[in-house]
Design a protein around this motif. Structure first.
Motif, PDB file in Angstrom:
ATOM      1  N   ILE A 233       0.694  -0.963  -0.318  1.00 23.53           N
ATOM      2  CA  ILE A 233      -0.061  -0.116  -0.024  1.00 23.53           C
ATOM      3  C   ILE A 233       1.075   1.107   0.182  1.00 23.53           C
ATOM      4  N   THR A 234       2.176   0.865   0.664  1.00 21.61           N
ATOM      5  CA  THR A 234       2.687   2.599   1.044  1.00 21.61           C
ATOM      6  C   THR A 234       3.828   2.774  -0.577  1.00 21.61           C
ATOM      7  N   SER A 235       3.350   1.914  -0.988  1.00 24.14           N
ATOM      8  CA  SER A 235       5.121   1.768  -2.071  1.00 24.14           C
ATOM      9  C   SER A 235       3.314   2.466  -3.918  1.00 24.14           C
ATOM     10  N   LEU A 236       2.240   1.604  -3.772  1.00 20.42           N
ATOM     11  CA  LEU A 236       1.582   2.480  -4.957  1.00 20.42           C
ATOM     12  C   LEU A 236       1.602   3.746  -4.971  1.00 20.42           C
ATOM     13  N   THR A 237       2.175   3.281  -6.470  1.00 24.42           N
ATOM     14  CA  THR A 237       1.889   4.804  -7.400  1.00 24.42           C
ATOM     15  C   THR A 237       1.161   4.240  -8.651  1.00 24.42           C
ATOM     16  N   GLU A 238       1.130   5.636  -9.379  1.00 26.04           N
ATOM     17  CA  GLU A 238       0.431   5.382 -10.820  1.00 26.04           C
ATOM     18  C   GLU A 238      -0.074   3.857 -11.632  1.00 26.04           C
ATOM     19  N   LYS A 239       1.095   3.633 -11.694  1.00 26.33           N
ATOM     20  CA  LYS A 239       1.310   2.033 -11.957  1.00 26.33           C
ATOM     21  C   LYS A 239       0.561   1.355 -11.969  1.00 26.33           C
ATOM     22  N   ASP A 240       0.553   1.743 -10.574  1.00 30.99           N
ATOM     23  CA  ASP A 240      -0.396   0.162 -10.238  1.00 30.99           C
ATOM     24  C   ASP A 240      -1.790   0.911  -9.846  1.00 30.99           C
ATOM     25  N   THR A 241      -2.748   1.797 -10.198  1.00 29.35           N
ATOM     26  CA  THR A 241      -4.273   1.657 -10.724  1.00 29.35           C
ATOM     27  C   THR A 241      -4.444   0.873 -11.317  1.00 29.35           C
ATOM     28  N   GLY A 242      -5.935   0.232 -11.501  1.00 33.66           N
ATOM     29  CA  GLY A 242      -6.447  -0.642 -11.267  1.00 33.66           C
ATOM     30  C   GLY A 242      -5.495  -2.067 -12.501  1.00 33.66           C
ATOM     31  N   THR A 243      -4.866  -2.345 -11.148  1.00 33.88           N
ATOM     32  CA  THR A 243      -4.096  -3.715 -10.757  1.00 33.88           C
ATOM     33  C   THR A 243      -4.718  -4.734 -10.109  1.00 33.88           C
ATOM     34  N   LEU A 244      -4.742  -6.228 -10.019  1.00 33.25           N
ATOM     35  CA  LEU A 244      -4.057  -6.758  -9.003  1.00 33.25           C
ATOM     36  C   LEU A 244      -3.221  -7.222  -8.699  1.00 33.25           C
ATOM     37  N   LEU A 245      -3.124  -7.031  -7.532  1.00 39.02           N
ATOM     38  CA  LEU A 245      -1.250  -8.064  -6.620  1.00 39.02           C
ATOM     39  C   LEU A 245      -2.102  -8.066  -5.614  1.00 39.02           C
ATOM     40  N   ASP A 246      -0.854  -9.486  -4.636  1.00 42.76           N
ATOM     41  CA  ASP A 246      -1.053 -10.117  -3.616  1.00 42.76           C
ATOM     42  C   ASP A 246      -0.017  -9.646  -3.005  1.00 42.76           C
ATOM     43  N   TRP A 247      -0.200  -9.979  -1.689  1.00 41.61           N
ATOM     44  CA  TRP A 247       0.407  -9.030  -0.541  1.00 41.61           C
ATOM     45  C   TRP A 247       1.279  -8.333  -0.017  1.00 41.61           C
ATOM     46  N   GLU A 248       2.937  -9.493  -1.274  1.00 41.41           N
ATOM     47  CA  GLU A 248       4.048  -9.024  -1.694  1.00 41.41           C
ATOM     48  C   GLU A 248       4.484  -8.246  -3.387  1.00 41.41           C
ATOM     49  N   GLY A 249       3.264  -8.192  -3.328  1.00 36.78           N
ATOM     50  CA  GLY A 249       2.935  -7.142  -4.990  1.00 36.78           C
ATOM     51  C   GLY A 249       3.196  -7.482  -5.799  1.00 36.78           C
ATOM     52  N   LYS A 250       3.006  -8.744  -6.191  1.00 38.18           N
ATOM     53  CA  LYS A 250       3.172  -9.394  -7.120  1.00 38.18           C
ATOM     54  C   LYS A 250       2.210  -9.402  -8.297  1.00 38.18           C
ATOM     55  N   ASN A 251       2.067  -9.704  -9.320  1.00 44.33           N
ATOM     56  CA  ASN A 251       0.867  -8.761  -9.882  1.00 44.33           C
ATOM     57  C   ASN A 251      -0.035 -10.917 -10.290  1.00 44.33           C
TER      58      ASN A 251
END
Length: 254
Positions: A233-251
């Motif tokens: 959550i802390t590391s999210l940026t505009e490139k992540d909007t509209g994505t599905l990630l897991d708790w480790e940040g993996k797509n």
């Protein structure tokens, strides 16, 4: 000193499990949000654990999936914010009816869909003005982030249409899978719709967690899951909007 994740946050489904641990870790962070709103349908319910941690929760409110009470909750939050916007919503509230095709009827599908899809949609709709106000408080910032304005929908690996053949046999769960796939589409729609407002929207899979829903055999504790989620959550940026990630940040593929 670690930077604050945001000034204000609303966590739904905070009465136990993942939601309660989210609130606890937000409160216990080195620089916690100024205002934390812990939402649940019934804080005094038999299965609710939120009252046991009342001394750690700075703000609390009650909401249900009915339009009236969500609208009332948004007004309450607006009053508490005293003219400021709401930076972050974590739509964690959800239910699961682990039904096979033979066990699943119309009512099971409707009930789970109402909570897992309609609830987050109505929250996004009624809290939209407060999210817009938060984004507008950064007039010189064009990038999106959770410290500015964001909606995070808690989803699941089981929502992935691509990976369904790999795990369907061990977790049929028609109502849960279908509703969470619909939640992912809601995430995609909101991410496109609210991009103009500077609001980041994404879906996040917490992993298989030792909760009432996940069961005792799950490999992750709530503390481990939420610790990972907080980093993402802390590391999210505009490139992540509209994505599905897991708790480790993996797509996770749709």
């Amino acid at each position: 000193m670690a930077s604050r994740i945001c000034d204000s946050v609303l966590v739904t489904g905070s009465n136990r499990g993942i939601g309660l641990e989210l609130v606890r870790q937000l409160v216990d962070s080195p620089t916690p949000p100024v205002q934390i709103f812990a939402g649940c349908r019934d804080p005094n319910g038999q299965r609710s654990q939120v009252r046991n941690h009342a001394n750690t929760i700075q703000k609390s409110l009650t909401y249900t999936t009915s339009p009236t009470s969500i609208a009332e909750a948004s007004k309450l939050v607006e009053t508490k914010l005293k003219g400021k916007g709401l930076n972050l919503i974590i739509n964690n509230a959800g239910v699961n009816i682990p039904g096979s095709l033979a066990e699943t009827g119309k009512q099971e599908m409707v009930d789970v869909y109402t909570t897992n899809v309609v609830g987050p949609m109505l929250i996004a709709k009624d809290f939209h003005p407060l999210l817009c106000k938060a984004a507008a408080q950064f007039p010189h910032q064009t990038s999106m982030s959770c410290s500015r304005s964001a909606i995070i929908n808690v989803s699941t690996l089981l929502s992935s249409i691509t990976t369904c053949p790999e795990n369907f046999s061990v977790s049929p769960m028609y109502p849960y899978r279908v509703s969470k796939a619909a939640l992912n589409m809601l995430t995609r729609c909101l991410s496109e719709d609210l991009k103009k407002d500077g609001i980041l929207v994404m879906s996040l899979h917490p992993g298989w967690v030792q909760t009432e829903m996940g069961g005792p055999k799950a490999p992750l504790t709530t503390a481990e899951s939420i610790s990972g989620m907080m980093k993402v959550i802390t590391s999210l940026t505009e490139k992540d909007t509209g994505t599905l990630l897991d708790w480790e940040g993996k797509n996770i593929p749709w």
